[in-house]
Motif scaffolding. Structure first.
Motif, PDB file in Angstrom:
ATOM      1  N   PRO A  51      -0.899  -4.215   8.504  1.00 43.55           N
ATOM      2  CA  PRO A  51      -1.005  -3.148   7.496  1.00 43.55           C
ATOM      3  C   PRO A  51       0.274  -2.998   6.661  1.00 43.55           C
ATOM      4  O   PRO A  51       0.206  -2.797   5.442  1.00 43.55           O
ATOM      5  CB  PRO A  51      -1.273  -1.881   8.326  1.00 43.55           C
ATOM      6  CG  PRO A  51      -1.790  -2.372   9.634  1.00 43.55           C
ATOM      7  CD  PRO A  51      -1.161  -3.712   9.860  1.00 43.55           C
ATOM      8  N   ASP A  52       1.422  -3.120   7.311  1.00 44.35           N
ATOM      9  CA  ASP A  52       2.689  -2.973   6.594  1.00 44.35           C
ATOM     10  C   ASP A  52       2.963  -4.172   5.687  1.00 44.35           C
ATOM     11  O   ASP A  52       3.506  -4.009   4.591  1.00 44.35           O
ATOM     12  CB  ASP A  52       3.840  -2.777   7.593  1.00 44.35           C
ATOM     13  CG  ASP A  52       3.680  -1.480   8.370  1.00 44.35           C
ATOM     14  OD1 ASP A  52       3.465  -0.425   7.727  1.00 44.35           O
ATOM     15  OD2 ASP A  52       3.754  -1.519   9.607  1.00 44.35           O
ATOM     16  N   ARG A  54       0.605  -6.018   4.276  1.00 43.15           N
ATOM     17  CA  ARG A  54      -0.349  -5.864   3.170  1.00 43.15           C
ATOM     18  C   ARG A  54       0.215  -4.879   2.129  1.00 43.15           C
ATOM     19  O   ARG A  54       0.186  -5.133   0.933  1.00 43.15           O
ATOM     20  CB  ARG A  54      -1.697  -5.364   3.688  1.00 43.15           C
ATOM     21  CG  ARG A  54      -2.763  -5.248   2.606  1.00 43.15           C
ATOM     22  CD  ARG A  54      -4.083  -4.699   3.141  1.00 43.15           C
ATOM     23  NE  ARG A  54      -4.573  -5.349   4.335  1.00 43.15           N
ATOM     24  CZ  ARG A  54      -5.203  -6.512   4.382  1.00 43.15           C
ATOM     25  NH1 ARG A  54      -5.402  -7.193   3.283  1.00 43.15           N
ATOM     26  NH2 ARG A  54      -5.623  -7.011   5.536  1.00 43.15           N
ATOM     27  N   SER A  55       0.741  -3.781   2.593  1.00 48.10           N
ATOM     28  CA  SER A  55       1.312  -2.780   1.695  1.00 48.10           C
ATOM     29  C   SER A  55       2.528  -3.345   0.949  1.00 48.10           C
ATOM     30  O   SER A  55       2.681  -3.137  -0.259  1.00 48.10           O
ATOM     31  CB  SER A  55       1.706  -1.542   2.504  1.00 48.10           C
ATOM     32  OG  SER A  55       2.294  -0.580   1.685  1.00 48.10           O
ATOM     33  N   GLU A  58       1.702  -5.622  -1.936  1.00 48.26           N
ATOM     34  CA  GLU A  58       1.271  -4.942  -3.160  1.00 48.26           C
ATOM     35  C   GLU A  58       2.453  -4.547  -4.032  1.00 48.26           C
ATOM     36  O   GLU A  58       2.304  -4.358  -5.231  1.00 48.26           O
ATOM     37  CB  GLU A  58       0.433  -3.710  -2.794  1.00 48.26           C
ATOM     38  CG  GLU A  58      -0.888  -4.070  -2.145  1.00 48.26           C
ATOM     39  CD  GLU A  58      -1.616  -2.858  -1.565  1.00 48.26           C
ATOM     40  OE1 GLU A  58      -1.096  -1.722  -1.661  1.00 48.26           O
ATOM     41  OE2 GLU A  58      -2.714  -3.064  -1.006  1.00 48.26           O
ATOM     42  N   ARG A  59       3.633  -4.426  -3.433  1.00 49.23           N
ATOM     43  CA  ARG A  59       4.836  -4.012  -4.162  1.00 49.23           C
ATOM     44  C   ARG A  59       5.681  -5.186  -4.636  1.00 49.23           C
ATOM     45  O   ARG A  59       6.368  -5.097  -5.651  1.00 49.23           O
ATOM     46  CB  ARG A  59       5.684  -3.092  -3.285  1.00 49.23           C
ATOM     47  CG  ARG A  59       4.998  -1.798  -2.924  1.00 49.23           C
ATOM     48  CD  ARG A  59       5.923  -0.843  -2.192  1.00 49.23           C
ATOM     49  NE  ARG A  59       6.480  -1.376  -0.964  1.00 49.23           N
ATOM     50  CZ  ARG A  59       5.921  -1.271   0.240  1.00 49.23           C
ATOM     51  NH1 ARG A  59       4.759  -0.667   0.378  1.00 49.23           N
ATOM     52  NH2 ARG A  59       6.506  -1.772   1.314  1.00 49.23           N
ATOM     53  N   ARG A 190       8.282  -0.829   5.301  1.00 50.11           N
ATOM     54  CA  ARG A 190       7.585   0.255   4.600  1.00 50.11           C
ATOM     55  C   ARG A 190       8.453   0.878   3.510  1.00 50.11           C
ATOM     56  O   ARG A 190       7.946   1.355   2.514  1.00 50.11           O
ATOM     57  CB  ARG A 190       7.181   1.357   5.594  1.00 50.11           C
ATOM     58  CG  ARG A 190       6.010   0.997   6.438  1.00 50.11           C
ATOM     59  CD  ARG A 190       5.624   2.140   7.390  1.00 50.11           C
ATOM     60  NE  ARG A 190       5.146   1.566   8.609  1.00 50.11           N
ATOM     61  CZ  ARG A 190       5.722   1.664   9.802  1.00 50.11           C
ATOM     62  NH1 ARG A 190       6.811   2.377   9.955  1.00 50.11           N
ATOM     63  NH2 ARG A 190       5.213   1.065  10.843  1.00 50.11           N
TER      64      ARG A 190
END
Length: 192
Positions: A51-52, A54-55, A58-59, A190
């Protein structure tokens, strides 16, 4: 079949400020020297970090690195199957350093670095072959099958570009991240 994106060390150096670098080697290997700013998420912990990652993808673009490029290619394939586009560093940190780029190394008293995984594999494979030959000579000839099995495993490893022995050795305590270390790394990921 997914096409892997690859960056040469000089390309990665030019873009290092805009990349999120994830080093998939064991914590001991990472401590021995890593690309400046790289975050250590061992290959066997990718699912936990998904999840981290993937996030973060996106950045910014994700660059996955290891010692030679084999494990990072494997990681890129795993992430691509989950819909996350990443790139791998051609030749890994070995090629990075060979081109004169710096590697960050923690202060010697902070972290004890382990041998590189390929060195651990060579020691283990060689020891098993010698043990099989010695026991085959002095105890019973059937022990030579141990040496033959290791040789077959090495051939399979080369043909498939995977390494079962490395996967097993990565589970040893000195090659595993402490939970707090991985949690801290994911928190840094994150915040990027």
């Amino acid at each position: 079949m997914t096409t892997l994106s690859t960056l040469a060390p000089h390309q990665a150096q030019d873009r290092l400020h805009e990349l999120t670098v994830i080093d998939v080697r064991t914590p001991g290997e990472y401590a021995g020297g890593h690309i400046p700013g790289a975050l250590n998420i061992p290959l066997d912990q990718l699912d936990r970090a998904l999840p981290d990652i993937r996030s973060a993808a996106e950045r910014a673009e994700i660059l996955v690195v290891c010692a030679s490029g084999a494990r990072s290619e494997n990681a890129c394939r795993q992430l691509a199957e989950k819909g996350i586009h990443t790139a791998t560093l051609a030749g890994g940190t070995g090629a990075w350093a060979a081109q004169g780029n710096d590697l960050d190394r923690p202060v010697a008293c902070d972290v004890k670095s382990a041998w590189a995984m390929d060195r651990q594999v060579r020691l283990t494979a060689g020891s098993l072959v010698l043990t099989g030959l010695a026991l085959g000579e002095f105890v019973h000839p059937a022990f030579r099958l141990l040496s033959a099995g290791v040789a077959g495993g090495l051939v399979f490893s080369a043909v498939t570009n995977t390494c079962g022995m490395a996967a097993m050795l990565a589970k040893l305590p000195y090659n595993r991240p402490r939970k707090a270390d991985l949690d801290a790394t994911l928190a840094r990921l994150r915040s990027l």
